[in-house]
Motif scaffolding. Structure first.
Motif, PDB file in Angstrom:
ATOM      1  N   GLU A 182       0.932  13.922 -10.000  1.00  0.00           N
ATOM      2  CA  GLU A 182       1.799  14.591 -11.146  1.00  0.00           C
ATOM      3  C   GLU A 182       1.513  14.796 -12.568  1.00  0.00           C
ATOM      4  OE1 GLU A 182       5.608  12.860 -10.426  1.00  0.00           O
ATOM      5  OE2 GLU A 182       5.951  14.259  -8.614  1.00  0.00           O
ATOM      6  N   LEU A 183       0.580  14.115 -13.008  1.00  0.00           N
ATOM      7  CA  LEU A 183       0.532  13.624 -14.110  1.00  0.00           C
ATOM      8  C   LEU A 183      -1.041  14.236 -14.894  1.00  0.00           C
ATOM      9  CD1 LEU A 183       2.306  10.032 -15.764  1.00  0.00           C
ATOM     10  CD2 LEU A 183       2.521  13.030 -15.821  1.00  0.00           C
ATOM     11  N   ASN A 184      -2.292  14.800 -13.567  1.00  0.00           N
ATOM     12  CA  ASN A 184      -3.086  14.823 -13.097  1.00  0.00           C
ATOM     13  C   ASN A 184      -3.837  13.939 -13.692  1.00  0.00           C
ATOM     14  OD1 ASN A 184      -2.699  18.357 -12.677  1.00  0.00           O
ATOM     15  ND2 ASN A 184      -2.172  18.485 -14.647  1.00  0.00           N
ATOM     16  N   LEU A 185      -3.943  12.861 -13.167  1.00  0.00           N
ATOM     17  CA  LEU A 185      -4.631  11.873 -13.756  1.00  0.00           C
ATOM     18  C   LEU A 185      -4.965  11.413 -12.502  1.00  0.00           C
ATOM     19  CD1 LEU A 185      -1.881  10.068 -16.136  1.00  0.00           C
ATOM     20  CD2 LEU A 185      -4.082  11.052 -16.704  1.00  0.00           C
ATOM     21  N   SER A 186      -5.833  10.462 -12.740  1.00  0.00           N
ATOM     22  CA  SER A 186      -6.644   9.613 -11.404  1.00  0.00           C
ATOM     23  C   SER A 186      -5.412   8.198 -11.260  1.00  0.00           C
ATOM     24  CB  SER A 186      -7.859   9.213 -10.726  1.00  0.00           C
ATOM     25  OG  SER A 186      -7.956   8.036 -12.145  1.00  0.00           O
ATOM     26  N   LEU A 187      -5.234   7.906 -10.450  1.00  0.00           N
ATOM     27  CA  LEU A 187      -4.428   6.283 -10.049  1.00  0.00           C
ATOM     28  C   LEU A 187      -4.698   5.092 -10.841  1.00  0.00           C
ATOM     29  CD1 LEU A 187      -1.889   4.755  -8.907  1.00  0.00           C
ATOM     30  CD2 LEU A 187      -2.859   4.107  -6.787  1.00  0.00           C
ATOM     31  N   ALA A 188      -6.120   5.363 -10.744  1.00  0.00           N
ATOM     32  CA  ALA A 188      -6.877   4.543 -12.092  1.00  0.00           C
ATOM     33  C   ALA A 188      -6.855   4.674 -13.232  1.00  0.00           C
ATOM     34  CB  ALA A 188      -8.506   4.264 -12.025  1.00  0.00           C
ATOM     35  N   GLN A 189      -7.059   6.057 -13.372  1.00  0.00           N
ATOM     36  CA  GLN A 189      -6.636   5.879 -15.160  1.00  0.00           C
ATOM     37  C   GLN A 189      -4.763   5.874 -15.766  1.00  0.00           C
ATOM     38  OE1 GLN A 189      -7.721  10.226 -15.131  1.00  0.00           O
ATOM     39  NE2 GLN A 189      -9.447  10.078 -14.819  1.00  0.00           N
ATOM     40  N   LEU A 190      -4.010   6.558 -14.886  1.00  0.00           N
ATOM     41  CA  LEU A 190      -2.597   5.870 -14.598  1.00  0.00           C
ATOM     42  C   LEU A 190      -2.326   4.294 -14.619  1.00  0.00           C
ATOM     43  CD1 LEU A 190       0.818   6.902 -14.483  1.00  0.00           C
ATOM     44  CD2 LEU A 190       0.487   6.248 -12.677  1.00  0.00           C
ATOM     45  N   SER A 191      -3.094   3.638 -14.030  1.00  0.00           N
ATOM     46  CA  SER A 191      -2.879   2.011 -14.001  1.00  0.00           C
ATOM     47  C   SER A 191      -3.741   1.668 -15.180  1.00  0.00           C
ATOM     48  CB  SER A 191      -3.642   1.322 -12.650  1.00  0.00           C
ATOM     49  OG  SER A 191      -3.423   2.218 -12.046  1.00  0.00           O
ATOM     50  N   LEU A 192      -4.673   1.863 -15.592  1.00  0.00           N
ATOM     51  CA  LEU A 192      -5.165   1.629 -16.637  1.00  0.00           C
ATOM     52  C   LEU A 192      -3.986   1.131 -18.164  1.00  0.00           C
ATOM     53  CD1 LEU A 192      -8.931   2.158 -16.555  1.00  0.00           C
ATOM     54  CD2 LEU A 192      -7.460  -0.340 -16.310  1.00  0.00           C
ATOM     55  N   ALA A 193      -3.203   3.356 -17.746  1.00  0.00           N
ATOM     56  CA  ALA A 193      -3.018   3.035 -19.344  1.00  0.00           C
ATOM     57  C   ALA A 193      -1.581   2.276 -19.222  1.00  0.00           C
ATOM     58  CB  ALA A 193      -2.490   5.007 -19.069  1.00  0.00           C
ATOM     59  N   TRP A 194      -1.212   2.199 -17.956  1.00  0.00           N
ATOM     60  CA  TRP A 194       0.155   1.367 -17.496  1.00  0.00           C
ATOM     61  C   TRP A 194       0.034  -0.244 -18.756  1.00  0.00           C
ATOM     62  CZ3 TRP A 194       0.639  -3.537 -15.325  1.00  0.00           C
ATOM     63  CH2 TRP A 194       2.493  -3.392 -15.369  1.00  0.00           C
ATOM     64  N   LEU A 234       1.017  -1.027  -0.319  1.00  0.00           N
ATOM     65  CA  LEU A 234       0.038   0.124  -0.099  1.00  0.00           C
ATOM     66  C   LEU A 234       0.944   1.235  -0.178  1.00  0.00           C
ATOM     67  CD1 LEU A 234      -2.905  -0.795   2.235  1.00  0.00           C
ATOM     68  CD2 LEU A 234      -2.716  -0.895   0.179  1.00  0.00           C
ATOM     69  N   SER A 235       2.198   1.455   0.307  1.00  0.00           N
ATOM     70  CA  SER A 235       2.763   2.368   0.470  1.00  0.00           C
ATOM     71  C   SER A 235       3.359   2.340  -1.094  1.00  0.00           C
ATOM     72  CB  SER A 235       3.994   2.006   1.377  1.00  0.00           C
ATOM     73  OG  SER A 235       3.366   1.923   2.657  1.00  0.00           O
ATOM     74  N   CYS A 236       4.080   1.780  -1.676  1.00  0.00           N
ATOM     75  CA  CYS A 236       3.832   1.810  -3.523  1.00  0.00           C
ATOM     76  C   CYS A 236       2.824   2.105  -4.044  1.00  0.00           C
ATOM     77  CB  CYS A 236       4.150   0.351  -3.808  1.00  0.00           C
ATOM     78  SG  CYS A 236       5.979  -0.328  -2.861  1.00  0.00           S
ATOM     79  N   VAL A 237       1.150   1.875  -3.584  1.00  0.00           N
ATOM     80  CA  VAL A 237       0.495   2.744  -4.148  1.00  0.00           C
ATOM     81  C   VAL A 237       0.674   3.868  -3.692  1.00  0.00           C
ATOM     82  CG1 VAL A 237      -1.990   2.071  -3.875  1.00  0.00           C
ATOM     83  CG2 VAL A 237      -0.818   0.167  -4.017  1.00  0.00           C
ATOM     84  N   GLN A 238       0.534   4.353  -2.753  1.00  0.00           N
ATOM     85  CA  GLN A 238       0.772   5.446  -2.663  1.00  0.00           C
ATOM     86  C   GLN A 238       2.014   6.610  -3.353  1.00  0.00           C
ATOM     87  OE1 GLN A 238      -1.219   7.782   0.162  1.00  0.00           O
ATOM     88  NE2 GLN A 238      -2.075   6.247  -0.922  1.00  0.00           N
ATOM     89  N   GLU A 239       2.613   5.259  -3.316  1.00  0.00           N
ATOM     90  CA  GLU A 239       3.929   6.378  -4.075  1.00  0.00           C
ATOM     91  C   GLU A 239       3.743   6.479  -5.432  1.00  0.00           C
ATOM     92  OE1 GLU A 239       7.919   6.224  -4.225  1.00  0.00           O
ATOM     93  OE2 GLU A 239       7.686   4.772  -2.561  1.00  0.00           O
ATOM     94  N   LEU A 240       2.574   4.860  -6.343  1.00  0.00           N
ATOM     95  CA  LEU A 240       2.379   5.754  -7.908  1.00  0.00           C
ATOM     96  C   LEU A 240       1.173   6.843  -8.056  1.00  0.00           C
ATOM     97  CD1 LEU A 240       1.813   1.589  -7.897  1.00  0.00           C
ATOM     98  CD2 LEU A 240       3.023   2.926  -9.315  1.00  0.00           C
ATOM     99  N   ASP A 241       0.395   6.994  -6.588  1.00  0.00           N
ATOM    100  CA  ASP A 241      -0.732   7.913  -6.944  1.00  0.00           C
ATOM    101  C   ASP A 241      -0.229   8.986  -6.668  1.00  0.00           C
ATOM    102  OD1 ASP A 241      -3.191   8.407  -6.504  1.00  0.00           O
ATOM    103  OD2 ASP A 241      -3.508   8.876  -4.015  1.00  0.00           O
ATOM    104  N   ASN A 242       0.801   9.478  -6.100  1.00  0.00           N
ATOM    105  CA  ASN A 242       1.786  10.564  -6.060  1.00  0.00           C
ATOM    106  C   ASN A 242       1.949  10.462  -7.571  1.00  0.00           C
ATOM    107  OD1 ASN A 242       1.774  11.249  -4.127  1.00  0.00           O
ATOM    108  ND2 ASN A 242       3.848  10.407  -2.957  1.00  0.00           N
ATOM    109  N   VAL A 243       2.556   9.775  -8.716  1.00  0.00           N
ATOM    110  CA  VAL A 243       2.937   9.787  -9.454  1.00  0.00           C
ATOM    111  C   VAL A 243       1.615  10.166 -10.826  1.00  0.00           C
ATOM    112  CG1 VAL A 243       3.561   8.597 -11.833  1.00  0.00           C
ATOM    113  CG2 VAL A 243       4.696   8.093  -9.174  1.00  0.00           C
ATOM    114  N   ALA A 244       0.904   9.745 -10.419  1.00  0.00           N
ATOM    115  CA  ALA A 244      -0.310  10.141 -11.224  1.00  0.00           C
ATOM    116  C   ALA A 244      -0.726  11.213 -11.143  1.00  0.00           C
ATOM    117  CB  ALA A 244      -1.641   9.029 -10.935  1.00  0.00           C
TER     118      ALA A 244
END
Length: 324
Positions: free
Chosen positions: A259-271, A247-257
């Motif tokens: 920065e790109l003005n995306l939701s984490l779900a959008q980042l994950s689907l695009a990945w 879950l800590s990694c998920v939080q870091e991924l959320d921060n990446v999202a």
């Protein structure tokens, strides 16, 4: 919405598809299914997936009911066969008997004349693969199914099927349906390469790791009420994700999202969609707003530096293997 061909076939599916696993199948959920499918059509989604085993057939009935108002030619419908549908010794697997009986039952529950893509839900080591493939070929020739696929088959099993196809000039498999997300990447080892060489596309499920990759679960925090992880009837494998390091990694991924003005779900689907071997990513939705958010992922192209940053974050839990 954007569309991709499924493997080497001529059929096109939306890059985001709507699944019904753990989502639809009770009377109280029918209104949600109707609303989500209406939103899916408005968003350009043309691919809908279910299985006979979802809620012991009720998932097919709910999806079929929700799709009834729409022109049959306007959508691509898939369902599956393998898991037990009764107590008898022949009420499971990929024998000719079980496949034919369950295909007819699925058509009746769905209320349609044909299934676009019929998946073998798992590999059956108790039935000769040739028997299974010949049965799928017969169903295709009869027009009950248009295409056949498999789900969670290994690279060697896919290769075996291709050899049998070539030997007997059978209709080819066009898709594999594996789990694929940032945490579960086994198909990158061999499955993607073998599938590509055999003209098989991937229609992946659980791209958001059953909701973990939405950011709703926080390290050191209580599980949100009314979430999947709080429901003992459907939480299943999700509990194996509920570790603070994950879950800590998920939080870091959320921060990446962010920065790109995306939701984490959008980042994950695009990945997930970054890989051209993926034809479609199946999402689950109980509310139309979830669909509206998720379909925006098809417009996202992740640059190399972002992909590298994601890999560096995921490397912190490289030994993590969800229980499933």
């Amino acid at each position: 919405m954007k569309y991709r061909r499924v493997g080497n076939s001529g059929i096109n599916v939306s890059e985001i598809g709507l699944g019904s696993w753990l989502t639809y199948g009770t009377a109280s959920e029918q209104a949600a299914a109707d609303a989500c499918i209406q939103q899916a059509f408005e968003s350009g989604i043309n691919f809908f997936d279910t299985a006979n085993a979802y809620n012991n057939g009720a998932g097919e009935e709910a999806l079929g009911s929700a799709l009834r108002p729409y022109n049959r030619s306007s959508y691509v419908l898939s369902t599956k066969v393998f898991f037990p549908m009764g107590e008898g010794p022949n009420d499971r697997g990929l024998s000719r008997k079980h496949i034919i009986e369950q295909c007819d039952a699925s058509l009746k529950r769905l209320g349609v004349d044909y299934i676009d893509i019929y998946f073998c839900h798992r590999y059956d080591d108790q039935t000769p693969t040739e028997e299974t493939l010949r049965t799928l070929d017969d169903l295709t020739r009869q027009g009950k199914i248009l295409y056949a696929g498999v789900s969670e088959w290994s690279s060697s099993q896919i290769s075996e099927a291709a050899r049998i196809r070539d030997r007997h000039n059978l209709y080819p498999l066009i898709s594999n349906q594996p789990i694929y997300n940032m945490f579960e990447r086994y198909i990158e080892n061999e499955v993607l390469e073998v599938s590509h060489s055999e003209g098989i596309g991937q229609i992946v499920f659980s791209p958001l790791a059953q909701g973990i990759l939405t950011g709703k679960y926080k390290p050191g925090k209580n599980i949100p009420q009314n979430s999947r992880a709080a429901n003992n009837h459907v939480n299943g494998v999700i509990n194996s994700y509920l570790r603070d390091d994950v879950l800590s990694c998920v939080q870091e991924l959320d921060n990446v999202a962010k920065e790109l003005n995306l939701s984490l779900a959008q980042l994950s689907l695009a990945w997930v969609l970054r890989h051209k071997g993926v034809s479609s990513a199946l999402i689950g939705a109980s509310r139309p707003e979830q669909i509206i958010e998720n379909v925006k992922a098809v417009e996202v192209e992740l640059k190399s530096d972002v992909l590298e940053e994601i890999e560096n974050i995921l490397a912190k839990i490289k030994d993590f293997a969800p229980l499933r």
